[in-house]
Design a protein around this motif. Sequence first.
Motif, PDB file in Angstrom:
ATOM      1  N   GLU A 208      36.601  58.751  54.391  1.00  0.00           N
ATOM      2  CA  GLU A 208      36.537  59.905  53.499  1.00  0.00           C
ATOM      3  C   GLU A 208      37.691  60.864  53.799  1.00  0.00           C
ATOM      4  OE1 GLU A 208      31.703  59.914  52.751  1.00  0.00           O
ATOM      5  OE2 GLU A 208      32.645  61.641  53.729  1.00  0.00           O
ATOM      6  N   GLY A 209      38.144  61.577  52.769  1.00  0.00           N
ATOM      7  CA  GLY A 209      39.294  62.457  52.912  1.00  0.00           C
ATOM      8  C   GLY A 209      38.913  63.859  53.336  1.00  0.00           C
ATOM      9  N   ILE A 210      39.796  64.459  54.126  1.00  0.00           N
ATOM     10  CA  ILE A 210      39.654  65.867  54.483  1.00  0.00           C
ATOM     11  C   ILE A 210      41.023  66.530  54.326  1.00  0.00           C
ATOM     12  CG2 ILE A 210      37.686  65.663  56.034  1.00  0.00           C
ATOM     13  CD1 ILE A 210      40.832  66.143  57.824  1.00  0.00           C
ATOM     14  N   GLY A 211      41.010  67.849  54.241  1.00  0.00           N
ATOM     15  CA  GLY A 211      42.243  68.602  54.205  1.00  0.00           C
ATOM     16  C   GLY A 211      42.366  69.446  55.459  1.00  0.00           C
ATOM     17  N   LEU A 264      37.627  71.086  54.146  1.00  0.00           N
ATOM     18  CA  LEU A 264      38.882  71.655  54.625  1.00  0.00           C
ATOM     19  C   LEU A 264      38.658  72.114  56.060  1.00  0.00           C
ATOM     20  CD1 LEU A 264      41.717  72.999  54.517  1.00  0.00           C
ATOM     21  CD2 LEU A 264      40.594  75.010  53.500  1.00  0.00           C
ATOM     22  N   VAL A 265      39.444  71.569  56.989  1.00  0.00           N
ATOM     23  CA  VAL A 265      39.362  71.995  58.393  1.00  0.00           C
ATOM     24  C   VAL A 265      40.524  72.964  58.610  1.00  0.00           C
ATOM     25  CG1 VAL A 265      39.125  71.255  60.772  1.00  0.00           C
ATOM     26  CG2 VAL A 265      38.414  69.720  58.936  1.00  0.00           C
ATOM     27  N   TYR A 266      40.173  74.235  58.791  1.00  0.00           N
ATOM     28  CA  TYR A 266      41.100  75.350  58.650  1.00  0.00           C
ATOM     29  C   TYR A 266      41.355  76.036  59.984  1.00  0.00           C
ATOM     30  CZ  TYR A 266      42.540  79.952  56.693  1.00  0.00           C
ATOM     31  OH  TYR A 266      43.197  81.102  56.364  1.00  0.00           O
ATOM     32  N   ASN A 280      40.830  79.490  49.555  1.00  0.00           N
ATOM     33  CA  ASN A 280      40.171  79.970  48.348  1.00  0.00           C
ATOM     34  C   ASN A 280      39.977  78.852  47.321  1.00  0.00           C
ATOM     35  OD1 ASN A 280      40.006  82.567  49.361  1.00  0.00           O
ATOM     36  ND2 ASN A 280      41.937  83.228  48.438  1.00  0.00           N
ATOM     37  N   ALA A 281      40.949  77.936  47.260  1.00  0.00           N
ATOM     38  CA  ALA A 281      40.827  76.803  46.336  1.00  0.00           C
ATOM     39  C   ALA A 281      39.667  75.903  46.741  1.00  0.00           C
ATOM     40  CB  ALA A 281      42.133  76.009  46.307  1.00  0.00           C
ATOM     41  N   ALA A 282      39.515  75.694  48.045  1.00  0.00           N
ATOM     42  CA  ALA A 282      38.398  74.880  48.530  1.00  0.00           C
ATOM     43  C   ALA A 282      37.063  75.540  48.191  1.00  0.00           C
ATOM     44  CB  ALA A 282      38.523  74.671  50.044  1.00  0.00           C
TER      45      ALA A 282
END
Length: 319
Positions: A208-211, A264-266, A280-282
Amino acid sequence: MHPSPSRSLALVAGASLVLLAGCGSSSDSGSDSPSASASASTATSSAASASKISVVASTNVYGDIVGQIGADKVDVTSIISDPDQDPHSYEANTQNQLALSKAKVVIENGGGYDDFIDRMLKSGNSSAEVINAVKISGKTAPKGGELNEHVWYDFPTIGRLADSIAAALGKADPADATTFTANAATFKSKLTPLEAKEAEIKKEHSGEGIGITEPVPLYMTDASGLVNKTPGEFSEAVEEGSDVSPKVLQETLDLYSGKQVKALVYNAQTSGPQTEKVKNAAKAAGIPVVPVTETLPDGKDYLGWMTANVDALASALAK
């Protein structure tokens, strides 16, 4: 990844040490006056401190780990400990130089992350034993790419680091070597559940994808079987403190509007206008945001911090 000059760790050149000598009168050893008691207490405290192994860690991540292994046998100074401080822009000072000059053991991250440690050790002709986490990890830059130096998110590396710390402390204090080895074994046993959590995530969410905003958590997300979909140009620019091109920024934002990632891992320690747009987009797309940091949050130890990180990742992916 090596930070750019604009974000690299700057060394404040030169160390000025002022030694203060105090004058005092001697008193009878049998006196039970308050001043005599206070002097005796101070002397006892100083002797106890002197008997401990002086250790300097570049960040409180490594300071906490060595504290768990050395316990009351070590006196630990963590140079970078402010959770609001971006380690990439930290400016070392004369107080750091003084601490390093007294250290028997020094723990650095390496890989270009905290180069000021090596510069200060060299300028002070230190004889301390230096433990380099990146060297212990065996991690290298991929072909055509740059090293991800955030090895404290890699639990096998931290296990090997614990052994190296125990060995260095045992060399400095042979009488307590078996205690350090035992403490390292206990610490490593508590890493096992973290690796099991990663394996469970991989079982449930492999592929699975993450950002991300920066490469900080990638050893953890890779071990969890997740695929980073963020354009490399975006995360590299953010880490280096440079602007992201409009084209790359839009490609990154499209990951969230198009729901191509599960989370999203920020990096909460290095937010800026462009990373805020991504966050904010996430949120606008209903994609969970998992904040991570480069140093220990207040009130957390390494194991508790990493447990919270892995649990937050699992929870986000389950949504």
